[in-house]
Design a protein around this motif. Structure first.
Motif, mmCIF file in Angstrom:
data_model
loop_
_atom_site.group_PDB
_atom_site.id
_atom_site.type_symbol
_atom_site.label_atom_id
_atom_site.label_comp_id
_atom_site.label_asym_id
_atom_site.label_seq_id
_atom_site.Cartn_x
_atom_site.Cartn_y
_atom_site.Cartn_z
ATOM 1 N N GLY A 292 0.818 -1.208 0.000
ATOM 2 C CA GLY A 292 0.000 0.000 0.000
ATOM 3 C C GLY A 292 0.849 1.254 0.000
ATOM 4 N N HIS A 295 2.429 2.086 -3.254
ATOM 5 C CA HIS A 295 1.483 2.758 -4.138
ATOM 6 C C HIS A 295 1.305 4.212 -3.739
ATOM 7 C CE1 HIS A 295 0.373 -0.488 -6.670
ATOM 8 N NE2 HIS A 295 0.032 -1.281 -5.668
ATOM 9 N N GLU A 296 1.187 4.421 -2.442
ATOM 10 C CA GLU A 296 0.931 5.789 -1.994
ATOM 11 C C GLU A 296 2.104 6.694 -2.344
ATOM 12 O OE1 GLU A 296 0.527 6.633 2.113
ATOM 13 O OE2 GLU A 296 -0.749 8.366 1.733
ATOM 14 N N ASN A 373 -3.923 3.249 3.278
ATOM 15 C CA ASN A 373 -3.739 2.839 1.887
ATOM 16 C C ASN A 373 -4.443 1.546 1.579
ATOM 17 O OD1 ASN A 373 -1.862 4.832 0.768
ATOM 18 N ND2 ASN A 373 -0.782 4.254 2.623
ATOM 19 N N LYS A 376 -7.901 2.273 1.062
ATOM 20 C CA LYS A 376 -8.094 2.866 -0.265
ATOM 21 C C LYS A 376 -8.097 1.782 -1.334
ATOM 22 C CE LYS A 376 -6.264 7.553 -0.553
ATOM 23 N NZ LYS A 376 -5.106 8.315 -1.033
ATOM 24 N N VAL A 377 -7.105 0.884 -1.249
ATOM 25 C CA VAL A 377 -7.000 -0.174 -2.243
ATOM 26 C C VAL A 377 -8.259 -1.015 -2.253
ATOM 27 C CG1 VAL A 377 -5.744 -2.266 -2.885
ATOM 28 C CG2 VAL A 377 -4.488 -0.235 -2.171
#
Lengths: 520, 132, 258
Positions: A292, A295-296, A373, A376-377
């Motif tokens: 995560g 990605h962030e 995150n 969010k994912v």
């Protein structure tokens, strides 16, 4: 017997510690206590019984010996009585028929000889006066007999003298017979009383021995059962995940001390296993989070990339102010990247367990930020309702963070489309804080529900939505003196963590922290 | 010649700021948004030729924007820019009619290249292809 | 355009399906044999050595034989190149990661009844797959599509695959092409290193290459440095990191390792 063997043996020699590891302070303290081992207690018990038996047997032998001597003495007095009576019979014959005076004198002499030989025994029975009396009477009797004999031999026995002598002889003869019979009877009495004693003492001893054995059985089994029961209770406590040491119930050292030391050692081993379990679950959480976070990070990286390229491409056209603004953007985005990484690293960092006062609200916010995150994912919604001004809790920041993170990740695992996770924190009772993590996911099957917190329940591969490190959560919360429970139905699962807290503080001690806590 | 209408949506303001000037130079009219809801409202009002959108945003996600834009104008070219690129997302986006997808971080030239390609497909003569 | 990978343990029938698809779409058909052949030509390796990759390694000889990891790396690398060339129908059972990470490759599994037209399955294929990738060849989760020849003929199965490929989701895009490039680069690096470091894992991203092998453990900086220099000389490599710590490597690459 060398008792020092049981009392003063150096601790280390008699109690080799499993694994040959160095002794800790506490173990040393336990093992240095004065030893009073069960082996010694048992030996002592049987020794007492044995010594008592020996005493009884020696006593019996002495008594038998004594009785034997008494019987001999009794026989002597019997003979004495016989002699005296014999003398009196001969004396009577003399007065009736004028014969046997010689024999009477011999018998009397014999009696006197016996008396002389047994004066001491006589004194023991009749006392000095009795002895004097018997001896006096016998001597008088013997003297009278001798007088009589002399007169008869000389032929000068007048009938007047004979009458007088006969009266005296009868008088003293009767006295002596009486005395002799008395002594014999007394002696007989004594023998009988000893025999009686010999009959009674073993009976009494048997009863006493029986009672003693009963008491010893009770005493020893109590000594065994009490610590055993105690240990059983302790293992039940340990099974619930409480790894604090077993406190010995005795002041001195015995075999159970060794067991307790071994259990405490095992507990520390278990605790370190539990900690490494916590660590491994932490790594697992980190693995999930890293994806995560990677990605962030792409967002600030993209900003940096775009800005840097903008500067590269339009360098000529840009004014100095614009360039500076762009470079500032790059700096700000770099800071943002660092913050993202720092947040994860802070969680990953391996730190010694540090217990201290904590702002639970702030800790929860940090935890939620870590999991943001993932949320969010998953395209889920995470609501947090954290009451302001929560009292402080005492605990390990890293571990509590991990416990809550595990619960949140677990909830994230369980939810499907349109998942909602709600984190609430509020005081539940005076001195108790309650944190609830709810989700609208698939729920936990009823049969698994009772097992999710079991310590060491990690044998099965963890299924989706059930128990990602829940035993770790349980371990951590229990260690903090709190409790974690779960209620689950399809579409609504609630994990409730209660933690003891300090009394609410009137003035907030850490305004900066509180501010940050309410930022998101 | 009619300008190509571009909507650029990303909740990171810097993305819009940095990309806009390059696209304008290529002859596009660019509107930048940081809020997906506002962007979707704008899409409902105005017909865009190209929509460039981020995926993970707080109020709505880029796939919803993609769907909304495609529903109103099937001809629109939607370019997905995302920091959370996966094969699954790529397939979902393409299935829902995205024109292309590019993973963050990307170079501005990469995106401009995509826009040029999209413009050509729309039959627009590109003024100054700014390939590096 | 997209490519198609057809996987099956039923060699003949699946190849027939592939042939049908390839002729209908005008794609190039590549069978396992073709792949091995072209790999041998490309890497100048004897075909026998490559074929040994798929041989069952049994008995003492198998235990002591050198792992033909280089061969597999080359074959996968070659497959990667072929797929990058586009418009390809591949029939076989290698390159799992390749297929999983590239969204514009349609992965189809062809099943058949063991007694069906394709004759008995080759049990060695499934076994080999299990040891090579630790996955079940016939696990439907690995595929976009499963066709079962028990219920349809070859042409029907081929048409289903062709129709599925029409879905937009198999359209290549900048992102998936970039993934392809990354995969190609990491494959190239792996082929280069695998002989010397059998446990090598490689991840490439936009010219940045991350390499792990226990051979680069602490105390072997020289080997690591040397490898780094070699790799920096490769085409398309701009940055190289060499790791001897698996945990660190995993966290850097988020587990997506080729």
């Amino acid at each position: 017997m060398n008792l020092s063997h049981f009392f003063h043996q150096p601790a280390g020699d008699r109690h080799p510690v499993p694994g040959g590891l160095a002794l800790t302070e506490q173990e040393r303290e336990l093992l240095d206590r004065p030893a009073f081992s069960f082996r010694f207690q048992i030996i002592l018990g049987f020794l007492i019984v044995f010594l008592l038996s020996v005493a009884i047997i020696i006593g019996a032998m002495v008594a038998v010996n004594h009785i034997q001597r008494r019987i001999t003495t009794f026989q002597t007095w019997q003979r004495f009585l016989f002699d005296v009576e014999q003398a009196r019979r001969w004396e009577k014959n003399f007065f009736l028929y004028g014969t046997n005076l010689q024999e009477a004198l011999e018998s009397s002499h014999e009696a006197q000889r016996l008396l002389e030989a047994n004066l001491e025994a006589l004194e023991a029975i009749s006392g000095p006066q009795g002895r004097e009396a018997i001896a006096g009477h016998l001597a008088k009797y013997h003297a009278l007999l001798q007088d009589l004999y002399r007169l008869v031999q000389a032929g000068t026995l007048s009938s007047r003298v004979q009458d007088e002598l006969e009266t005296n002889l009868r008088h003293y003869g009767a006295l002596v017979v009486e005395d002799a019979a008395d002594v014999a009877a007394r002696e007989n009495q004594l023998v009988l009383s000893w025999l009686d004693l010999m009959q009674k003492v073993p009976t009494y001893y048997l009863v006493f021995h029986f009672v003693l054995m009963l008491w010893m059985t009770r005493f020893l089994s109590n000594r065994f059962m009490k610590p055993l029961n105690y240990l059983v209770k302790q293992t039940k406590r340990i099974a619930t995940g409480d790894f604090s040491d077993v406190k010995p119930i005795r002041k001195y050292r015995d075999e159970f001390t060794t067991v307790e030391v071994a259990i405490n050692r095992m507990l520390r081993e278990l605790e370190s296993r539990q900690n490494s379990l916590i660590d491994s679950h932490k790594l697992r959480a980190v693995g999930i989070l890293t994806a995560g976070v990677a990605h962030e990070l792409n967002n600030p990286l993209n900003n940096i990339m775009l800005t840097a390229h903008a500067i590269l491409e339009e360098y000529q056209a840009l004014s100095a102010e614009e360039t500076v603004a762009m470079v500032k953007d790059i700096v700000a985005e770099t800071d943002r990247s660092r913050a993202i990484v720092h947040n994860l690293l802070d969680f990953t960092r391996e730190t010694e367990s540090v217990m201290g006062p904590l702002q639970l609200g702030r800790l929860l916010e940090e935890t939620i930020r870590l999991a943001r995150n993932q949320v969010k994912v998953k395209r889920a919604i995470l609501e947090s309702l954290i009451a302001p001004d929560l009292p402080q809790v005492h605990g390990d920041r890293q571990q509590l963070k991990q416990a809550f993170l595990n619960l949140i990740l677990n909830a994230l695992d369980a939810i499907g489309e349109e998942g909602i996770i709600r984190v609430t924190a509020a005081p539940a009772a005076p001195g108790v804080l309650q944190v609830q993590i709810e989700d609208n996911g698939c729920g936990i099957p009823a049969d698994a529900l009772t097992h999710v917190f079991d310590p060491f329940y990690t044998t099965k591969p963890v299924g989706k939505g059930t128990g990602l490190g829940l035993s770790v959560v349980h371990g951590i919360v229990t260690k903090h003196g709190g409790d974690v429970t779960v209620k689950s139905a399809p579409g609504h699962t609630v994990f409730t963590v209660t933690l003891p807290c300090r009394a609410p503080v009137a003035a907030p001690l850490d305004p900066a922290g509180r501010q940050e806590g309410h930022r998101t | 010649m009619k300008a190509v209408e571009v909507l650029l949506l990303d909740d990171e303001p810097i993305v819009g700021q940095r990309l806009k000037s390059g696209l304008v130079k290529m002859g596009c009219t660019v509107e930048t948004f940081e809020n997906p809801v506002a962007a979707m409202a704008r899409i409902a009002q105005k017909k865009f030729d190209i929509v460039i959108t981020d995926v993970m945003m707080a109020e709505a996600n880029g796939i919803q924007v993609l769907e909304a834009a495609k529903k109103l104008n099937p001809e629109v070219k939607v370019i997905i820019i995302t920091g959370y690129a996966t094969a699954e997302l790529a397939r979902e986006a393409m299935e829902k009619g995205a024109y292309d997808m590019i993973a963050k971080p990307f170079k501005p030239a990469d995106l401009r290249g995509l826009v040029v390609r999209a413009m050509q497909e729309l039959g627009v003569q590109v003024v100054a292809p700014t390939e590096e | 355009m997209s490519s198609i990978a057809i996987w099956s343990q039923y060699g003949n029938q699946s190849l027939a399906v592939g042939r049908h698809v390839a002729s209908q779409l005008g794609f190039r058909l590549v069978s396992m044999q073709d792949l091995v052949k072209t790999t041998a030509a490309e890497f100048q390796m004897p075909e026998a050595e490559l074929a040994a990759v798929f041989k069952k390694r049994s008995g003492l000889k198998g235990v002591f034989a050198k792992k033909p990891s280089k061969g597999l790396a080359c074959i996968e690398q070659q497959l990667c190149r072929l797929i990058a060339e586009d418009r390809l129908v591949f029939v076989g059972h290698v390159g799992l990661t390749l297929c999983q990470m590239i969204s514009h490759v349609l992965k189809a599994l062809v099943l058949d009844h063991p007694g069906g037209g394709s004759g008995p399955a080759d049990p060695g294929v499934k076994e080999w797959f299990q040891t090579a990738y630790q996955e079940d060849l016939e696990d439907p989760n690995l595929y976009d599509l499963t066709v079962n020849l028990t219920h349809m003929d070859v042409a029907e199965a081929g048409n289903i695959i062709i129709n599925t490929l029409q879905h937009h989701k198999f359209t290549p895009m900048t992102y998936s092409l970039k993934c392809m490039d990354n995969l190609e680069l990491s494959g190239r690096v792996k082929t280069l290193l695998v002989e010397k470091y059998p446990d090598v894992a490689v991840k490439a991203h936009d010219g940045a290459v991350y390499v792990f092998s226990s051979g680069f453990n602490r105390g072997r900086q020289k080997a690591a440095l040397q490898t780094k220099q070699t790799l920096l000389g490769l085409e398309g490599v701009s940055h190289v990191e060499v790791h001897g710590d698996k945990k660190l490597f995993d966290s850097i690459t988020c587990g997506q390792v080729r």
